[in-house]
Design a protein around this motif. Structure first.
Motif, PDB file in Angstrom:
ATOM      1  N   SER A  18      42.054  32.632  53.687  1.00 54.13           N
ATOM      2  CA  SER A  18      43.235  32.426  52.845  1.00 54.13           C
ATOM      3  C   SER A  18      42.945  32.687  51.366  1.00 54.13           C
ATOM      4  O   SER A  18      42.021  32.123  50.786  1.00 54.13           O
ATOM      5  CB  SER A  18      43.717  30.987  53.015  1.00 54.13           C
ATOM      6  N   ILE A  19      43.786  33.530  50.761  1.00 53.88           N
ATOM      7  CA  ILE A  19      43.698  33.749  49.317  1.00 53.88           C
ATOM      8  C   ILE A  19      44.040  32.456  48.590  1.00 53.88           C
ATOM      9  O   ILE A  19      43.461  32.136  47.561  1.00 53.88           O
ATOM     10  CB  ILE A  19      44.635  34.899  48.889  1.00 53.88           C
ATOM     11  N   ASN A  20      44.969  31.691  49.133  1.00 55.91           N
ATOM     12  CA  ASN A  20      45.352  30.418  48.512  1.00 55.91           C
ATOM     13  C   ASN A  20      44.168  29.458  48.454  1.00 55.91           C
ATOM     14  O   ASN A  20      43.946  28.796  47.446  1.00 55.91           O
ATOM     15  CB  ASN A  20      46.518  29.788  49.275  1.00 55.91           C
ATOM     16  N   ARG A  21      43.385  29.379  49.516  1.00 58.64           N
ATOM     17  CA  ARG A  21      42.199  28.521  49.519  1.00 58.64           C
ATOM     18  C   ARG A  21      41.190  29.021  48.479  1.00 58.64           C
ATOM     19  O   ARG A  21      40.589  28.236  47.751  1.00 58.64           O
ATOM     20  CB  ARG A  21      41.564  28.460  50.904  1.00 58.64           C
ATOM     21  N   LYS A  22      41.027  30.331  48.401  1.00 60.09           N
ATOM     22  CA  LYS A  22      40.112  30.900  47.405  1.00 60.09           C
ATOM     23  C   LYS A  22      40.571  30.558  45.992  1.00 60.09           C
ATOM     24  O   LYS A  22      39.756  30.247  45.125  1.00 60.09           O
ATOM     25  CB  LYS A  22      39.997  32.414  47.578  1.00 60.09           C
ATOM     26  N   VAL A  23      41.880  30.610  45.761  1.00 62.83           N
ATOM     27  CA  VAL A  23      42.417  30.236  44.448  1.00 62.83           C
ATOM     28  C   VAL A  23      42.159  28.754  44.179  1.00 62.83           C
ATOM     29  O   VAL A  23      41.751  28.372  43.076  1.00 62.83           O
ATOM     30  CB  VAL A  23      43.919  30.581  44.337  1.00 62.83           C
ATOM     31  N   ALA A  24      42.371  27.901  45.183  1.00 56.78           N
ATOM     32  CA  ALA A  24      42.107  26.464  45.011  1.00 56.78           C
ATOM     33  C   ALA A  24      40.638  26.220  44.651  1.00 56.78           C
ATOM     34  O   ALA A  24      40.334  25.412  43.767  1.00 56.78           O
ATOM     35  CB  ALA A  24      42.481  25.706  46.283  1.00 56.78           C
ATOM     36  N   LEU A  25      39.737  26.910  45.322  1.00 62.57           N
ATOM     37  CA  LEU A  25      38.301  26.760  45.026  1.00 62.57           C
ATOM     38  C   LEU A  25      37.962  27.295  43.638  1.00 62.57           C
ATOM     39  O   LEU A  25      37.144  26.705  42.919  1.00 62.57           O
ATOM     40  CB  LEU A  25      37.464  27.450  46.102  1.00 62.57           C
ATOM     41  N   ALA A  26      38.615  28.396  43.243  1.00 67.21           N
ATOM     42  CA  ALA A  26      38.396  28.928  41.892  1.00 67.21           C
ATOM     43  C   ALA A  26      38.896  27.940  40.841  1.00 67.21           C
ATOM     44  O   ALA A  26      38.228  27.726  39.814  1.00 67.21           O
ATOM     45  CB  ALA A  26      39.101  30.277  41.737  1.00 67.21           C
ATOM     46  N   LEU A  27      40.044  27.324  41.086  1.00 63.22           N
ATOM     47  CA  LEU A  27      40.569  26.321  40.151  1.00 63.22           C
ATOM     48  C   LEU A  27      39.617  25.136  40.032  1.00 63.22           C
ATOM     49  O   LEU A  27      39.433  24.589  38.943  1.00 63.22           O
ATOM     50  CB  LEU A  27      41.958  25.859  40.587  1.00 63.22           C
ATOM     51  N   ALA A  28      38.999  24.739  41.145  1.00 63.56           N
ATOM     52  CA  ALA A  28      38.033  23.636  41.116  1.00 63.56           C
ATOM     53  C   ALA A  28      36.848  23.990  40.226  1.00 63.56           C
ATOM     54  O   ALA A  28      36.337  23.139  39.488  1.00 63.56           O
ATOM     55  CB  ALA A  28      37.570  23.288  42.526  1.00 63.56           C
ATOM     56  N   PHE A 155      40.629  38.603  43.644  1.00 62.09           N
ATOM     57  CA  PHE A 155      39.196  38.531  43.895  1.00 62.09           C
ATOM     58  C   PHE A 155      38.668  39.931  44.186  1.00 62.09           C
ATOM     59  O   PHE A 155      39.370  40.746  44.790  1.00 62.09           O
ATOM     60  CB  PHE A 155      38.896  37.588  45.070  1.00 62.09           C
ATOM     61  N   ASP A 156      37.430  40.201  43.788  1.00 62.86           N
ATOM     62  CA  ASP A 156      36.843  41.509  44.080  1.00 62.86           C
ATOM     63  C   ASP A 156      36.291  41.532  45.502  1.00 62.86           C
ATOM     64  O   ASP A 156      36.382  40.542  46.235  1.00 62.86           O
ATOM     65  CB  ASP A 156      35.786  41.884  43.038  1.00 62.86           C
ATOM     66  N   GLU A 157      35.698  42.669  45.898  1.00 61.70           N
ATOM     67  CA  GLU A 157      35.193  42.813  47.270  1.00 61.70           C
ATOM     68  C   GLU A 157      34.123  41.779  47.607  1.00 61.70           C
ATOM     69  O   GLU A 157      33.958  41.394  48.755  1.00 61.70           O
ATOM     70  CB  GLU A 157      34.636  44.225  47.509  1.00 61.70           C
ATOM     71  N   ALA A 158      33.380  41.324  46.595  1.00 57.24           N
ATOM     72  CA  ALA A 158      32.326  40.338  46.807  1.00 57.24           C
ATOM     73  C   ALA A 158      32.874  38.911  46.845  1.00 57.24           C
ATOM     74  O   ALA A 158      32.138  37.956  47.071  1.00 57.24           O
ATOM     75  CB  ALA A 158      31.267  40.460  45.723  1.00 57.24           C
ATOM     76  N   GLY A 159      34.183  38.759  46.600  1.00 53.38           N
ATOM     77  CA  GLY A 159      34.796  37.441  46.629  1.00 53.38           C
ATOM     78  C   GLY A 159      34.815  36.727  45.296  1.00 53.38           C
ATOM     79  O   GLY A 159      35.258  35.589  45.197  1.00 53.38           O
ATOM     80  N   ALA A 160      34.366  37.400  44.242  1.00 50.25           N
ATOM     81  CA  ALA A 160      34.360  36.781  42.907  1.00 50.25           C
ATOM     82  C   ALA A 160      35.739  36.914  42.257  1.00 50.25           C
ATOM     83  O   ALA A 160      36.441  37.912  42.453  1.00 50.25           O
ATOM     84  CB  ALA A 160      33.305  37.445  42.029  1.00 50.25           C
ATOM     85  N   SER A 162      38.389  37.892  39.750  1.00 50.43           N
ATOM     86  CA  SER A 162      38.440  39.038  38.836  1.00 50.43           C
ATOM     87  C   SER A 162      38.598  38.550  37.404  1.00 50.43           C
ATOM     88  O   SER A 162      39.216  37.510  37.148  1.00 50.43           O
ATOM     89  CB  SER A 162      39.596  39.972  39.207  1.00 50.43           C
ATOM     90  N   GLU A 163      38.034  39.304  36.494  1.00 48.95           N
ATOM     91  CA  GLU A 163      38.135  38.952  35.071  1.00 48.95           C
ATOM     92  C   GLU A 163      39.584  39.027  34.591  1.00 48.95           C
ATOM     93  O   GLU A 163      39.951  38.338  33.640  1.00 48.95           O
ATOM     94  CB  GLU A 163      37.224  39.844  34.232  1.00 48.95           C
ATOM     95  N   LYS A 164      40.391  39.823  35.259  1.00 50.97           N
ATOM     96  CA  LYS A 164      41.803  39.929  34.912  1.00 50.97           C
ATOM     97  C   LYS A 164      42.551  38.630  35.242  1.00 50.97           C
ATOM     98  O   LYS A 164      43.461  38.227  34.533  1.00 50.97           O
ATOM     99  CB  LYS A 164      42.415  41.106  35.673  1.00 50.97           C
ATOM    100  N   SER A 165      42.171  37.958  36.324  1.00 51.63           N
ATOM    101  CA  SER A 165      42.862  36.747  36.778  1.00 51.63           C
ATOM    102  C   SER A 165      42.338  35.473  36.129  1.00 51.63           C
ATOM    103  O   SER A 165      43.049  34.469  36.037  1.00 51.63           O
ATOM    104  CB  SER A 165      42.727  36.613  38.295  1.00 51.63           C
ATOM    105  N   ARG A 166      41.100  35.488  35.684  1.00 54.93           N
ATOM    106  CA  ARG A 166      40.459  34.285  35.144  1.00 54.93           C
ATOM    107  C   ARG A 166      41.254  33.623  33.999  1.00 54.93           C
ATOM    108  O   ARG A 166      41.477  32.403  34.038  1.00 54.93           O
ATOM    109  CB  ARG A 166      39.031  34.605  34.707  1.00 54.93           C
ATOM    110  N   PRO A 167      41.704  34.361  32.977  1.00 49.63           N
ATOM    111  CA  PRO A 167      42.425  33.688  31.878  1.00 49.63           C
ATOM    112  C   PRO A 167      43.694  32.975  32.340  1.00 49.63           C
ATOM    113  O   PRO A 167      44.013  31.886  31.850  1.00 49.63           O
ATOM    114  CB  PRO A 167      42.753  34.830  30.907  1.00 49.63           C
ATOM    115  N   PHE A 168      44.422  33.581  33.282  1.00 53.37           N
ATOM    116  CA  PHE A 168      45.647  32.967  33.794  1.00 53.37           C
ATOM    117  C   PHE A 168      45.331  31.646  34.488  1.00 53.37           C
ATOM    118  O   PHE A 168      45.963  30.611  34.219  1.00 53.37           O
ATOM    119  CB  PHE A 168      46.344  33.934  34.760  1.00 53.37           C
ATOM    120  N   LEU A 169      44.353  31.675  35.389  1.00 53.64           N
ATOM    121  CA  LEU A 169      43.998  30.454  36.121  1.00 53.64           C
ATOM    122  C   LEU A 169      43.393  29.410  35.185  1.00 53.64           C
ATOM    123  O   LEU A 169      43.656  28.213  35.336  1.00 53.64           O
ATOM    124  CB  LEU A 169      43.036  30.779  37.263  1.00 53.64           C
ATOM    125  N   GLN A 170      42.601  29.849  34.216  1.00 57.01           N
ATOM    126  CA  GLN A 170      42.013  28.908  33.260  1.00 57.01           C
ATOM    127  C   GLN A 170      43.081  28.209  32.438  1.00 57.01           C
ATOM    128  O   GLN A 170      43.054  26.982  32.262  1.00 57.01           O
ATOM    129  CB  GLN A 170      41.027  29.637  32.327  1.00 57.01           C
TER     130      GLN A 170
END
Length: 185
Positions: A18-28, A155-160, A162-170
């Motif tokens: 799930s992309i949503n789970r990945k976003v939740a983990l990134a927010l954490a 997220f990129d292919e490695a699951g990290a 993306s630098e484009k999304s980081r400021p929005f989530l931060q």
């Protein structure tokens, strides 16, 4: 040192990748020091049925309610299914709101981020969920609104992340940290 608030995170998608789970983990990972995000699993909750909630409720109901009740605030990370929230998330909302008069949600500061591969970022799910939160007495952060469209590129292919999304989530999680502190203060 300021208080650390425990946040119950509900992820609307049950899919393993799930992309949503990945976003939740990134927010954490991005969360400010005053927030500790914990995903509360919803996939094993039986469909809400008042008949099985009488007397001794299912253990899954009790465990879920305890996780939400013991948290200081709630964060919803959800996809959009048919212009609404997925059934497992709606079920979790119903389980947490019962028995009548004993809602686990009441008064907990909340926020929603909807995540979708589509262009409008789950706008329908986000606003449909807000309607439920009004009834549940969950004061929901109004700004910044968070609709994450084009989620396939978050997220990129490695699951990290993306630098484009980081400021929005931060910006979103930082604002939520301030919101929780203000509402709890």
């Amino acid at each position: 040192m300021s208080k650390v608030y425990t946040i119950a995170v509900l992820v609307g998608s049950l899919r393993k990748a799930s992309i949503n789970r990945k976003v939740a983990l990134a927010l954490a990972e991005l969360a400010p020091a005053n927030l500790k995000l914990n995903i509360v699993e919803i996939g094993d909750l039986p469909l809400y049925n008042e008949d099985i909630d009488q007397g001794t409720p299912p253990e899954a109901y009790s465990t879920f309610r305890q996780h939400v009740s013991s948290s200081d605030a709630v964060l919803f990370v959800t996809p959009e299914y048919n212009r609404s929230v997925p059934a497992p998330l709606k079920n979790a909302i119903d389980v947490g709101s019962r028995p009548y008069g004993q809602s686990a949600w009441s008064g907990k500061p909340g926020a929603i981020i909807s995540v979708s591969p589509g262009a409008i970022g789950g706008f329908g799910a986000n606003h449909h969920l807000r309607q439920s939160l009004v009834f549940l007495d969950v004061p929901c952060m109004q700004q910044p609104e968070a609709y994450l469209g084009g989620a396939g590129s978050v997220f990129d292919e490695a699951g990290a992340l993306s630098e484009k999304s980081r400021p929005f989530l931060q910006a979103f999680i930082d604002a939520y940290g301030k919101w929780v502190e203000k509402q709890s203060g």
